[in-house]
Design a protein around this motif. Sequence first.
Motif, PDB file in Angstrom:
ATOM      1  N   GLU A  56       0.847  -1.188   0.000  1.00  0.00           N
ATOM      2  CA  GLU A  56       0.000   0.000   0.000  1.00  0.00           C
ATOM      3  C   GLU A  56       0.885   1.242   0.000  1.00  0.00           C
ATOM      4  O   GLU A  56       2.007   1.228   0.503  1.00  0.00           O
ATOM      5  N   THR A  57       0.414   2.328  -0.598  1.00  0.00           N
ATOM      6  CA  THR A  57       1.208   3.546  -0.657  1.00  0.00           C
ATOM      7  C   THR A  57       0.872   4.455   0.510  1.00  0.00           C
ATOM      8  O   THR A  57      -0.262   4.535   0.963  1.00  0.00           O
ATOM      9  N   SER A  58       1.883   5.180   0.971  1.00  0.00           N
ATOM     10  CA  SER A  58       1.719   5.993   2.179  1.00  0.00           C
ATOM     11  C   SER A  58       0.690   7.099   1.992  1.00  0.00           C
ATOM     12  O   SER A  58       0.048   7.523   2.955  1.00  0.00           O
ATOM     13  N   LYS A  59       0.489   7.582   0.774  1.00  0.00           N
ATOM     14  CA  LYS A  59      -0.458   8.675   0.571  1.00  0.00           C
ATOM     15  C   LYS A  59      -1.899   8.248   0.799  1.00  0.00           C
ATOM     16  O   LYS A  59      -2.780   9.095   0.921  1.00  0.00           O
ATOM     17  N   GLU A 188       5.895  -9.117  -9.888  1.00  0.00           N
ATOM     18  CA  GLU A 188       5.039  -8.118  -9.252  1.00  0.00           C
ATOM     19  C   GLU A 188       4.846  -6.910 -10.153  1.00  0.00           C
ATOM     20  O   GLU A 188       3.747  -6.338 -10.226  1.00  0.00           O
ATOM     21  N   ALA A 189       5.897  -6.503 -10.852  1.00  0.00           N
ATOM     22  CA  ALA A 189       5.774  -5.357 -11.761  1.00  0.00           C
ATOM     23  C   ALA A 189       4.836  -5.685 -12.922  1.00  0.00           C
ATOM     24  O   ALA A 189       4.045  -4.836 -13.347  1.00  0.00           O
ATOM     25  N   ASP A 287       0.689  -6.769  -2.996  1.00  0.00           N
ATOM     26  CA  ASP A 287       1.787  -7.723  -3.167  1.00  0.00           C
ATOM     27  C   ASP A 287       1.585  -9.030  -2.407  1.00  0.00           C
ATOM     28  O   ASP A 287       2.255 -10.013  -2.706  1.00  0.00           O
ATOM     29  N   TYR A 288       0.711  -9.058  -1.405  1.00  0.00           N
ATOM     30  CA  TYR A 288       0.716 -10.229  -0.535  1.00  0.00           C
ATOM     31  C   TYR A 288      -0.068 -11.416  -1.074  1.00  0.00           C
ATOM     32  O   TYR A 288      -0.038 -12.489  -0.480  1.00  0.00           O
TER      33      TYR A 288
END
Length: 451
Positions: A56-59, A188-189, A287-288
């Motif tokens: 997850e992204t911090s934003k 993942e990419a 990703d998980y």
Amino acid sequence: MARPTPLSGFPEWLPEGRLVEQHVLDVLRRTFELHGFAGIETRAVEPLDQLLRKGETSKEVYVLSRLQEEELDRTAGLGLHFDLTVPFARYVLENAGHLAFPFRRYQIQKVWRGERPQDGRFREFVQADIDVVGAGALPYHYEVELPLVMAAALGALQEIGVPPVRILVNNRKVAEGFYRGLGLDDVEAVLRSIDKLDKIGADKVAALLVAEVGADEAQARACLALAAISGSDEGVIDAVRALASSLDVSNELLDEGLAELGALIRAASVRAPGVVVADLKIARGLDYYTGSVYETVLVGHEQLGSICSGGRYDTLASDGATTYPGVGLSIGVSRLVSRLLGAGLVRASRSVPSAVLVAVASEEDRDRCDAVAATIRSRGIPVEVAPSAAKFGKQIRHADRRGIPFVWFTGVDGAPDQVKDIRSGEQVDADASTWAPDAADLWPRVVPAEA
């Protein structure tokens, strides 16, 4: 006080909308419990390093702080949870010694996500999750069971006007095995690029695969060819095998994933025919996920996006000695309810719980009216007393505006009480200790809008 400005992304339903939401939650809860899931609730905040460690992204995370400057250091590093899976993983680790595995849980709570509000996307919303987690291992059959439980839960809502659903399934092992067989190791990419197909289209995804993943044109076309395969029977498995053969792609993980995906499709064709569809473009960006992945759309409302998603995860929860693999799905309840209300698909039969309004002839008579209401209420019938001793016509209109079907009149000078069905106009003698409305009128009902 000035008129307040609504906050975008923080939905607040009117009473009728809340009744719809509550009905949806009740149906989900009942279905989950019928399948043996136990309810839990976790705290609203988690350490930021836990919230951000799995893709997850911090934003998107709301960070918690205190207004008093001297207290800021006490809450540094905490954020509101953006989903219920990461908190559940922490819950399992903290309570593993008290849980019986495989542990089946459902969880219905609000979550917070700092994204741009739009149709069906909110900053504060309700999710309803089910997960099964094991200690050390978790058999594949749970990856088959959970989407079928969700199919049953969402199918039970069709009686109130919720459209049919399609549960789209894929298996990360299929994708990873295929990509590695092509020579693309940054799996993942590739998955993150494929996950954008519905948003940006095939041409732009192909460009991303070339520019950001390092694929050549042939590899990018092969990834898109895999993503284009879909179907509700085992022909999907044959199509993937044929594509892999034509490209000389061979990988043990691919074979394992195809065997698992085939097992899911076979079971679904029996237990939920037409509901579960294999769709090889379903990637899920987090990703998980390590095995099966799921996304669910409302038929006829596909533009809303997925209302229910999830998948298999093997390494989300581990204490170093034991790993707790799991599989789960999450329903975006607020997203679903917003579409039901916004599109006018369902309605509540009335906006308040009350089935009866006790009319008040005069304020001196209010104590007797309260006593009558208490007698009716003691038998499980929702009732309220009129707010003022207005003319009876005004009190009836007050009940009608709120959808209350019955108005009760207390007897005068020894005359019996009477109750009036304000829809039909029928008015009959009634005894507060024995009278009851029809079952359909006892509580508000959620029904299709056209009913």
